[in-house]
Design a protein around this motif. Structure first.
Motif, PDB file in Angstrom:
ATOM      1  N   CYS A  31       0.838  -1.207   0.000  1.00  0.00           N
ATOM      2  CA  CYS A  31       0.000   0.000   0.000  1.00  0.00           C
ATOM      3  C   CYS A  31       0.876   1.262   0.000  1.00  0.00           C
ATOM      4  O   CYS A  31       1.652   1.484   0.927  1.00  0.00           O
ATOM      5  CB  CYS A  31      -0.913  -0.007   1.226  1.00  0.00           C
ATOM      6  N   CYS A  91      -6.594   7.210   0.198  1.00  0.00           N
ATOM      7  CA  CYS A  91      -6.417   5.955  -0.534  1.00  0.00           C
ATOM      8  C   CYS A  91      -6.448   6.326  -2.005  1.00  0.00           C
ATOM      9  O   CYS A  91      -7.330   7.079  -2.438  1.00  0.00           O
ATOM     10  CB  CYS A  91      -7.572   5.017  -0.180  1.00  0.00           C
ATOM     11  N   CYS A  94      -5.716   2.436  -5.831  1.00  0.00           N
ATOM     12  CA  CYS A  94      -4.824   1.777  -6.804  1.00  0.00           C
ATOM     13  C   CYS A  94      -5.089   0.283  -6.915  1.00  0.00           C
ATOM     14  O   CYS A  94      -4.667  -0.363  -7.873  1.00  0.00           O
ATOM     15  CB  CYS A  94      -3.368   2.015  -6.419  1.00  0.00           C
ATOM     16  N   SER A  95      -5.741  -0.293  -5.897  1.00  0.00           N
ATOM     17  CA  SER A  95      -6.112  -1.721  -5.895  1.00  0.00           C
ATOM     18  C   SER A  95      -4.928  -2.671  -5.798  1.00  0.00           C
ATOM     19  O   SER A  95      -5.062  -3.852  -6.081  1.00  0.00           O
ATOM     20  CB  SER A  95      -6.926  -2.089  -7.135  1.00  0.00           C
ATOM     21  N   CYS A  97      -3.674  -3.590  -3.139  1.00  0.00           N
ATOM     22  CA  CYS A  97      -3.975  -4.453  -1.992  1.00  0.00           C
ATOM     23  C   CYS A  97      -4.698  -5.735  -2.426  1.00  0.00           C
ATOM     24  O   CYS A  97      -4.544  -6.781  -1.796  1.00  0.00           O
ATOM     25  CB  CYS A  97      -4.795  -3.694  -0.949  1.00  0.00           C
TER      26      CYS A  97
HETATM   27  S1  SF4 Z   1      -6.240   0.794  -2.976  1.00  0.00           S
HETATM   28 FE1  SF4 Z   1      -5.315  -0.461  -1.367  1.00  0.00          FE
HETATM   29  S2  SF4 Z   1      -3.093  -0.415  -1.736  1.00  0.00           S
HETATM   30 FE2  SF4 Z   1      -4.019   1.283  -2.919  1.00  0.00          FE
HETATM   31  S3  SF4 Z   1      -3.869   3.051  -1.565  1.00  0.00           S
HETATM   32 FE3  SF4 Z   1      -5.906   2.153  -1.221  1.00  0.00          FE
HETATM   33  S4  SF4 Z   1      -5.629   0.742   0.492  1.00  0.00           S
HETATM   34 FE4  SF4 Z   1      -3.575   1.247  -0.269  1.00  0.00          FE
END
Ligand code: SF4
Ligand code: SF4
Length: 419
Positions: A31, A91, A94-95, A97
């Motif tokens: 992340c 957040c 970006c996915s 995670c």
């Molecule tokens: S989508 Fe997931 S990895 Fe990306 S910034 Fe948000 S929590 Fe973090």
């Protein structure tokens, strides 16, 4: 202090996903927000904990065995709504995670769902994102940047006479229409040289509304979708091409609200197709002084599109390799489905500009270490983020009395300069 709605009664849509989290923490390692801030509550796991704490009374295991295991005091920690808003909006969507989660929590749709649910429950999104929504809804602008409608076609209306109807509608997008004119003119040149029968929506184009959707403000999404679809239908198009990954995904979402049978593609797909069909003749090599180049995969065009339909990774690389003079494309260590974010997604620039810029800076520093001279992308938002970080880097070098040269370009600009 915001008045607390009854979040236990008005449960969020992804209940099962919330309680499925095993708190293992693997998602934290990828992340960008956690990497930059070090705050647990801003990591994917932490965000889930905050939402779960405010909305559920029992874990998955407790539900299965029908017993309370956790001490009541732990479940009843009173998390303020400001903390919920901070966690959920800091957040980039970006996915990344999603790629690490053991229990396959579909974060690519879940974070958006939670933002919508929060707004429905009266929890206001961050102030600047409300301003963007209001500008999009305002018929004077219909774009997040408060640019007058009349400026939509100002970069091209004198040089291009476009037909009222055509096979392809080029949906330009707000960022490209008002600021990234080199990309817009590059696409116009490429399509014209390749003999593509295309037109634009001109002053009729309105925001694709991706910003509203990703910030949870969906009230007028259907209405604006209908307007864009109607105007595309009037042009008789079979295909709609856009160079903005945000527009690309948002236009695809219109299907849920309006019926249409035109296809939505990204410029990378169309240009790759034109090259394969021999419709583009390259004449000039790409300058040595701007090489080597490095390609950045935009999250929305690659990973997120892959989760929703198909990811576009090969086309930009194929296009770049077709340009004379480009022998090498450096890759980031994390690329394609594992690409790291530029920091500009999910409305982050409006929510926390400094955090968003710090994430972009990491990416540029990686590119410098790898010896790249030009960071290439296929997203106007990523290009703008890289530009901000490159300027910050230039200042840093200048302050030390050193020289630093690096630029950022869209794939489209490279092609347009070579034909
Ligand atoms: S989508 Fe997931 S990895 Fe990306 S910034 Fe948000 S929590 Fe973090
Ligand atoms: S990887 Fe998945 S299960 Fe593990 S903490 Fe993150 S969200 Fe929860």
């Amino acid at each position: 202090m915001v008045k607390k709605p009854n979040l236990v009664k008005n449960q969020p849509p992804n209940q099962i996903d919330l309680i499925a989290c095993m708190q293992c923490g693997y998602c934290r390692s990828v992340c960008p927000v956690f990497e930059e801030t070090g705050w647990e509550s801003l990591s994917p796991r932490g965000k889930l904990f905050v939402v779960k704490n405010l909305t559920t009374k029992n874990s998955m295991l407790e539900r299965i065995i029908g017993k309370n295991l956790t001490a009541k005091i732990v479940r009843d920690v009173d998390i303020p709504l400001e903390e919920l808003r901070d966690a959920i909006y800091k957040c980039t969507l970006c996915s990344r995670c999603v790629t690490k989660c053991h229990v396959e929590i579909p974060f690519h749709e879940m974070w958006e769902h939670i933002r919508i649910w929060m707004v429905e429950n009266g929890i206001e999104p961050p102030e600047k994102t409300i301003g963007m929504y209001d500008n999009i809804a305002n018929p004077e602008f219909n774009n997040p940047f408060m640019e007058p409608m009349e400026k939509r076609d100002e970069w091209y209306r004198e040089d291009y006479v476009l037909p009222p109807k055509a096979d392809i509608v080029y949906f330009i997008g707000c960022g490209t229409s008002f600021y990234e004119y080199q990309v817009l003119l590059g696409n116009m040149k490429i399509f014209t040289k390749a003999g593509v029968n295309f037109t634009t929506l001109g002053k009729d184009e309105i925001c694709c509304n991706a910003v509203s959707m990703m910030t949870g403000q969906v009230e007028n999404f259907e209405e604006l979708a209908r307007r864009n679809v109607e105007n595309i239908k009037k042009r008789g198009a079979k295909r709609v091409v856009t160079g903005c990954p945000g527009c690309y995904r948002s236009l695809k979402k219109y299907k849920k609200y309006v019926k249409f049978d035109f296809e939505i593609i990204h410029t990378m797909e169309l240009i790759a197709e034109l090259i394969k069909e021999g419709k583009l003749e390259f004449k000039k090599p790409f300058k040595d002084k701007d090489q080597p180049i490095i390609y950045h995969d935009p999250c929305e065009l690659g990973r997120i599109s892959e989760f929703e339909d198909h990811g576009i990774y090969d086309e930009p690389r194929f296009i770049l390799k077709s340009v004379p003079g480009i022998d090498e494309i450096i890759e980031f260590p994390n690329c394609r489905v594992d690409s790291t974010c530029c920091g500009g997604g999910g409305g982050m620039k409006a929510v926390d500009y400094d955090l968003s810029a710090a994430i972009a800076l990491k990416k540029v520093e990686q590119a410098i270490e790898l010896g790249a001279k030009t960071i290439v992308s296929s997203c106007p938002n990523c290009k703008s983020q890289m530009g901000i970080a490159i300027e910050a880097k230039k200042k840093e070098y200048k302050d030390r009395g050193e020289k630093f040269k690096m630029k950022t370009m869209d794939v489209v600009e490279i092609v347009a300069k070579s034909i």
